[in-house]
Design an enzyme around this catalytic site. Structure first.
Site, PDB file in Angstrom:
ATOM      1  N   TYR A  48       0.838  -1.206   0.000  1.00  0.00           N
ATOM      2  CA  TYR A  48       0.000   0.000   0.000  1.00  0.00           C
ATOM      3  C   TYR A  48       0.872   1.255   0.000  1.00  0.00           C
ATOM      4  O   TYR A  48       0.677   2.178  -0.802  1.00  0.00           O
ATOM      5  CB  TYR A  48      -0.922  -0.003   1.227  1.00  0.00           C
ATOM      6  CG  TYR A  48      -1.547   1.348   1.542  1.00  0.00           C
ATOM      7  CD1 TYR A  48      -2.541   1.885   0.732  1.00  0.00           C
ATOM      8  CD2 TYR A  48      -1.131   2.087   2.660  1.00  0.00           C
ATOM      9  CE1 TYR A  48      -3.109   3.131   1.021  1.00  0.00           C
ATOM     10  CE2 TYR A  48      -1.692   3.325   2.955  1.00  0.00           C
ATOM     11  CZ  TYR A  48      -2.682   3.840   2.131  1.00  0.00           C
ATOM     12  OH  TYR A  48      -3.224   5.070   2.411  1.00  0.00           O
TER      13      TYR A  48
HETATM   14  N1  LIG Z   1      -7.755   7.536   6.766  1.00  0.00           N
HETATM   15  C1  LIG Z   1      -6.450   7.640   7.019  1.00  0.00           C
HETATM   16  O1  LIG Z   1      -5.990   7.504   8.156  1.00  0.00           O
HETATM   17  C2  LIG Z   1      -5.497   7.972   5.908  1.00  0.00           C
HETATM   18  C3  LIG Z   1      -4.132   8.088   6.219  1.00  0.00           C
HETATM   19  C4  LIG Z   1      -3.248   8.392   5.199  1.00  0.00           C
HETATM   20  C5  LIG Z   1      -3.699   8.602   3.914  1.00  0.00           C
HETATM   21  N2  LIG Z   1      -5.033   8.469   3.637  1.00  0.00           N
HETATM   22  C6  LIG Z   1      -5.476   8.697   2.254  1.00  0.00           C
HETATM   23  O2  LIG Z   1      -6.574   9.581   2.308  1.00  0.00           O
HETATM   24  C7  LIG Z   1      -7.474   9.309   1.235  1.00  0.00           C
HETATM   25  C8  LIG Z   1      -8.888   9.140   1.772  1.00  0.00           C
HETATM   26  O3  LIG Z   1      -8.883   8.047   2.689  1.00  0.00           O
HETATM   27  P1  LIG Z   1     -10.194   7.607   3.481  1.00  0.00           P
HETATM   28  O4  LIG Z   1      -9.747   7.047   4.772  1.00  0.00           O
HETATM   29  O5  LIG Z   1     -11.196   8.712   3.432  1.00  0.00           O
HETATM   30  O6  LIG Z   1     -10.691   6.391   2.569  1.00  0.00           O
HETATM   31  P2  LIG Z   1     -12.153   5.978   2.061  1.00  0.00           P
HETATM   32  O7  LIG Z   1     -12.013   4.580   1.556  1.00  0.00           O
HETATM   33  O8  LIG Z   1     -13.170   6.257   3.095  1.00  0.00           O
HETATM   34  O9  LIG Z   1     -12.391   6.965   0.841  1.00  0.00           O
HETATM   35  C9  LIG Z   1     -11.845   6.738  -0.446  1.00  0.00           C
HETATM   36  C10 LIG Z   1     -12.971   6.782  -1.470  1.00  0.00           C
HETATM   37  O10 LIG Z   1     -12.381   6.660  -2.770  1.00  0.00           O
HETATM   38  C11 LIG Z   1     -13.265   5.906  -3.578  1.00  0.00           C
HETATM   39  N3  LIG Z   1     -12.475   5.327  -4.675  1.00  0.00           N
HETATM   40  C12 LIG Z   1     -11.471   4.421  -4.557  1.00  0.00           C
HETATM   41  N4  LIG Z   1     -10.989   4.117  -5.784  1.00  0.00           N
HETATM   42  C13 LIG Z   1     -11.704   4.854  -6.668  1.00  0.00           C
HETATM   43  C14 LIG Z   1     -11.675   4.974  -8.090  1.00  0.00           C
HETATM   44  N5  LIG Z   1     -10.839   4.235  -8.838  1.00  0.00           N
HETATM   45  N6  LIG Z   1     -12.524   5.840  -8.703  1.00  0.00           N
HETATM   46  C15 LIG Z   1     -13.389   6.589  -7.940  1.00  0.00           C
HETATM   47  N7  LIG Z   1     -13.486   6.500  -6.593  1.00  0.00           N
HETATM   48  C16 LIG Z   1     -12.647   5.632  -5.973  1.00  0.00           C
HETATM   49  C17 LIG Z   1     -13.868   4.868  -2.650  1.00  0.00           C
HETATM   50  O11 LIG Z   1     -15.133   4.395  -3.103  1.00  0.00           O
HETATM   51  C18 LIG Z   1     -13.977   5.648  -1.327  1.00  0.00           C
HETATM   52  O12 LIG Z   1     -15.289   6.173  -1.139  1.00  0.00           O
HETATM   53  C19 LIG Z   1      -6.909   8.071   0.536  1.00  0.00           C
HETATM   54  O13 LIG Z   1      -6.163   8.516  -0.573  1.00  0.00           O
HETATM   55  C20 LIG Z   1      -5.999   7.454   1.572  1.00  0.00           C
HETATM   56  O14 LIG Z   1      -4.946   6.707   0.975  1.00  0.00           O
HETATM   57  C21 LIG Z   1      -5.936   8.161   4.601  1.00  0.00           C
END
Ligand SMILES: NC(=O)c1ccc[n+]([C@@H]2O[C@H](COP(=O)([O-])OP(=O)(O)OC[C@H]3O[C@@H](n4cnc5c(N)ncnc54)[C@H](O)[C@@H]3O)[C@@H](O)[C@H]2O)c1
Length: 316
Positions: free
Chosen positions: A149
């Site tokens: 990841y």
């Molecule tokens: N939550 C954390 O602690 C955290 C930490 C570091 C980085 N991030 C990054 O933050 C971002 C948001 O994370 P989150 O926790 O809200 O995740 P989440 O899974 O709740 O939200 C991501 C959304 O992206 C959508 N998605 C995924 N692939 C897609 C595609 N190909 N086309 C269209 N939509 C798509 C999913 O349906 C989902 O609703 C991500 O990029 C994640 O890597 C999150």
């Protein structure tokens, strides 16, 4: 401004879109409802947004949809969409991480470059650092991801740098450190801990609970994004978005038990491959470049998340 938010049905993307609407912007939000977790949760995240003036939702997959049409007239792109989570990124699961995190980002950067967008803000991750030699990590430390990841999040961050260096695209990568708060994804520790305490269901603890994390409240992460949309920074900028704390997981378990008012039953499991022992960042660059400081302490943040969990229970 007209703003494009990917992953708008997700934990962070939905709250970012709400904040941008609050600021008076028009928001076009895209999400594919990928099956990593229940679609009902994502529909609930979108519920308040759907009826708000200035918001338009498009169900589309960034891996294959025509992005040129969607970016017409857009000033700022916030790219939150990704396949998150470390544990499924091994083995056959990697193909989804590769396509959703790397290919989708490349397609979006390419379309953004053609569309005269002012700023591209990318949701990067502390997972790019892996197990660091010393803490807190700073943005110039050599990134050495410890999971597949993390490799995909770093690859996409490098793509931002490549489009910045070659095309002058004004990219900003925000490296989020373990985000928590209302709407947190159901696979994440706080979510499972709080549900475990409320239902007296066992929380599967991987490892001995000595992991250290720099937990960052979702409202603070949203505010960093809003600032990054217009901050006067160089193309290719990379910034840690972290509270700057070092909390041992065992202490979080106690804090959640306190906030809920009942203990969390623990079920011990072996350490999982890909989990780093520690995350911890410096937020000096965020303060200097974005004028951002974390505002929510862990106790208040946990209380807000517990209130959200209680609010979505049938008895409420
Ligand atoms: N939550 C954390 O602690 C955290 C930490 C570091 C980085 N991030 C990054 O933050 C971002 C948001 O994370 P989150 O926790 O809200 O995740 P989440 O899974 O709740 O939200 C991501 C959304 O992206 C959508 N998605 C995924 N692939 C897609 C595609 N190909 N086309 C269209 N939509 C798509 C999913 O349906 C989902 O609703 C991500 O990029 C994640 O890597 C999150």
């Amino acid at each position: 401004m007209r703003i494009f938010v990917t992953g708008v049905a997700g934990f962070i993307g939905s709250q970012l879109a709400e904040a941008l609407l609050d600021e008076g912007h028009d928001v076009v939000g895209v999400d594919a409802f990928t099956p990593y977790y229940d679609r009902d949760a994502k529909d609930a995240n979108l519920a308040d947004l759907r009826d708000r003036p200035g918001f338009r939702f498009i169900e589309a997959d960034l891996r294959d949809t025509d992005l040129d049409a969607l970016l017409d007239g857009v000033d700022v792109v916030y790219h939150q969409a990704a396949q998150p989570g470390v544990r499924l990124s091994w083995s056959d699961g990697f193909a989804t991480y590769d396509s959703c995190n790397v290919l989708a980002t490349q397609r979006l950067l390419e379309a953004t470059r053609q569309a005269a967008v002012d700023r591209f803000v990318y949701a990067s991750s502390s997972s790019v650092y892996g197990n660091a030699d010393s803490y807190p990590v700073i943005e110039t430390d050599l990134p050495r991801p410890h999971s597949p990841y993390g490799v995909t999040k770093l690859a996409a961050e490098h793509l931002c740098g490549v489009y910045a260096a070659n095309c002058g695209l004004s990219t900003v990568a925000l490296r989020y450190f373990t985000v928590y708060g209302p709407r947190q994804r159901p696979d994440m520790a706080f979510h499972r801990l709080i549900e475990g305490a409320l239902d007296q269901q066992a929380f599967p603890l991987y490892g001995d609970g000595s992991h250290i994390r720099d937990f960052t409240y979702v409202g603070d992460v949203v505010r960093a994004n809003v600032l990054a949309g217009t901050a006067d920074v160089a193309p290719g900028t990379v910034v840690n978005v972290c509270a700057g704390g070092s909390t041992v997981l065992r202490n979080v378990i106690d804090a959640v038990a306190n906030a809920v008012g009942s203990p969390v039953p623990i079920e011990q499991h072996a350490e999982q491959p890909g989990d780093v022992q520690r995350t911890g960042g410096s937020n000096d660059a965020a303060q200097r470049l974005l004028g951002w400081k974390p505002q929510t302490n862990l106790a208040d943040g946990i209380a807000a998340q517990v209130a959200w969990h209680r609010s979505r229970r049938p008895s409420n």
